[in-house]
Design an enzyme around this catalytic site. Sequence first.
Site, PDB file in Angstrom:
ATOM      1  N   HIS A 193       0.798  -0.916  -0.007  1.00  0.00           N
ATOM      2  CA  HIS A 193       0.167   0.224  -0.302  1.00  0.00           C
ATOM      3  C   HIS A 193       0.540   1.527  -0.056  1.00  0.00           C
ATOM      4  O   HIS A 193       1.469   1.438   0.476  1.00  0.00           O
ATOM      5  CB  HIS A 193      -1.606   0.279   1.169  1.00  0.00           C
TER       6      HIS A 193
ATOM      7  N   GLU B  38      -5.214   1.356   2.265  1.00  0.00           N
ATOM      8  CA  GLU B  38      -4.908   0.092   3.164  1.00  0.00           C
ATOM      9  C   GLU B  38      -5.154   0.218   4.882  1.00  0.00           C
ATOM     10  O   GLU B  38      -5.637  -0.501   5.674  1.00  0.00           O
ATOM     11  CB  GLU B  38      -3.778  -0.712   3.527  1.00  0.00           C
ATOM     12  N   GLU B  39      -4.451   2.040   5.793  1.00  0.00           N
ATOM     13  CA  GLU B  39      -4.597   2.443   6.473  1.00  0.00           C
ATOM     14  C   GLU B  39      -6.121   2.139   7.094  1.00  0.00           C
ATOM     15  O   GLU B  39      -6.105   2.669   8.352  1.00  0.00           O
ATOM     16  CB  GLU B  39      -3.709   3.296   6.483  1.00  0.00           C
TER      17      GLU B  39
ATOM     18  N   ASP C 272       6.244   0.688   6.893  1.00  0.00           N
ATOM     19  CA  ASP C 272       4.688   0.259   6.697  1.00  0.00           C
ATOM     20  C   ASP C 272       4.224   1.509   5.294  1.00  0.00           C
ATOM     21  O   ASP C 272       3.624   2.462   6.391  1.00  0.00           O
ATOM     22  CB  ASP C 272       4.403   0.244   8.121  1.00  0.00           C
TER      23      ASP C 272
ATOM     24  N   HIS D 238       3.510   3.348  12.606  1.00  0.00           N
ATOM     25  CA  HIS D 238       2.004   4.289  12.866  1.00  0.00           C
ATOM     26  C   HIS D 238       2.349   5.692  14.365  1.00  0.00           C
ATOM     27  O   HIS D 238       1.566   6.178  14.980  1.00  0.00           O
ATOM     28  CB  HIS D 238       0.715   3.742  13.523  1.00  0.00           C
TER      29      HIS D 238
ATOM     30  N   GLU E 104       3.466  -6.573   3.263  1.00  0.00           N
ATOM     31  CA  GLU E 104       3.644  -5.392   4.520  1.00  0.00           C
ATOM     32  C   GLU E 104       4.771  -5.837   5.381  1.00  0.00           C
ATOM     33  O   GLU E 104       5.843  -6.577   5.418  1.00  0.00           O
ATOM     34  CB  GLU E 104       2.746  -6.009   5.592  1.00  0.00           C
TER      35      GLU E 104
HETATM   36 ZN   LIG Z   1       1.111  -1.481   6.500  1.00  0.00          ZN
END
Ligand SMILES: [Zn+2]
Length: 372
Positions: A70, A132-133, A99, A339, A157
């Site tokens: 993603h 995706e998130e 990510d 994140h 991922e």
């Molecule tokens: Zn991811």
Amino acid sequence: MVKKELALLAELVNIDSGTGDREGLQRVAAVLEREVSDLGLSWETLEAGNGSLHYVARRGHGAPLLLIAHLDTVFARGTAAARSFRSAGERALGPGVADCKAGVVTILGALAKLAEVGWPDRELICLFNSDEEIGSPGSREIIERLARGAVAALVVEPADGESLIVARKGIGRFVLRVTGKAAHSGANYSEGCNAVLELAHKIIDIQSLTDLAAGVTLNVGVVQGGQRPNIVPDLAVAEIDLRTVRPGQETRVMAELRRIARECRVPGTRATLSGGITRPPMPASPAGRRLFEEFQKAARGLGFELTACESGGGSDANLVAALGIPVIDGVGPSGGGYHSETEYLEIPSLFRRIDLLAEVLGRPGAFPAAPL
Ligand SMILES: [Zn+2]
């Protein structure tokens, strides 16, 4: 070679591409289009039903294999300017560095290797999605359509150390909203219907649906309600997270949630339940195990060991697994702090994963010969 891939990663990290940042996502996609076109892949922009844009690169013919990574991150516009890509020792830092921008670079690096040593005798389909998130609401239909025709899917991922993800939990998200009747807590106490009290009963009932032995958990993670201590509260809201490990487990839980919403302990209150399953579970499967073993053989040839792990989080691999298509996740390099401001990538892992992916993609017999 090494420099080229880190430079590409830096270029991608330094473009903000938070979910919904259409312009930033398009800029990231333009970089990828340039890269894959140089390698002789076709490039296509697909618009999902909700208007979001996703991108597909393809090359070759026969028995398609799907690769997914993603482009979106959880970071807002301006983050890349505030803390741009940098490396510190063996780590690289920046928003989305692991990510999933390193996953994107892993795919591009493996494709570049195949362009040198020879392409496999199959169609490679690379999907770069933009949502995706937030659970892939738009790209879900595209993922499912591409996965249905594929012999297997690899989701790039980030990995946890030298591991691949062979199972993921399923996820449900719900909001329970209780309304009551406000009243002065001193003058008219008995006229009030306390929504917070009703919700408190319901929270205990919801949490007690957890069955750790079966792998089913419920977490009331957010609670809001009331305005002032001297008002009987007329509104209370809870947000609930459900995790499951096997298909079908959600049916019983959802029936129980509806029952809890219906049952009333504090007269005069009413509750409504909204939400549903956002990711079906990806249970460990024999087909997934066989894919893992192919990766393991390839890793041993490259001089390292891989382990199989199960993740409590969800990803696009869950959507593929629900269709019965063999899938492996965590094909990307390892990092941590996802994140968050501390997100990092282990740089040596990026190059190991590029080698690993190229090796597996080039292995005759590594994937089923035909779609299910
Ligand atoms: Zn991811």
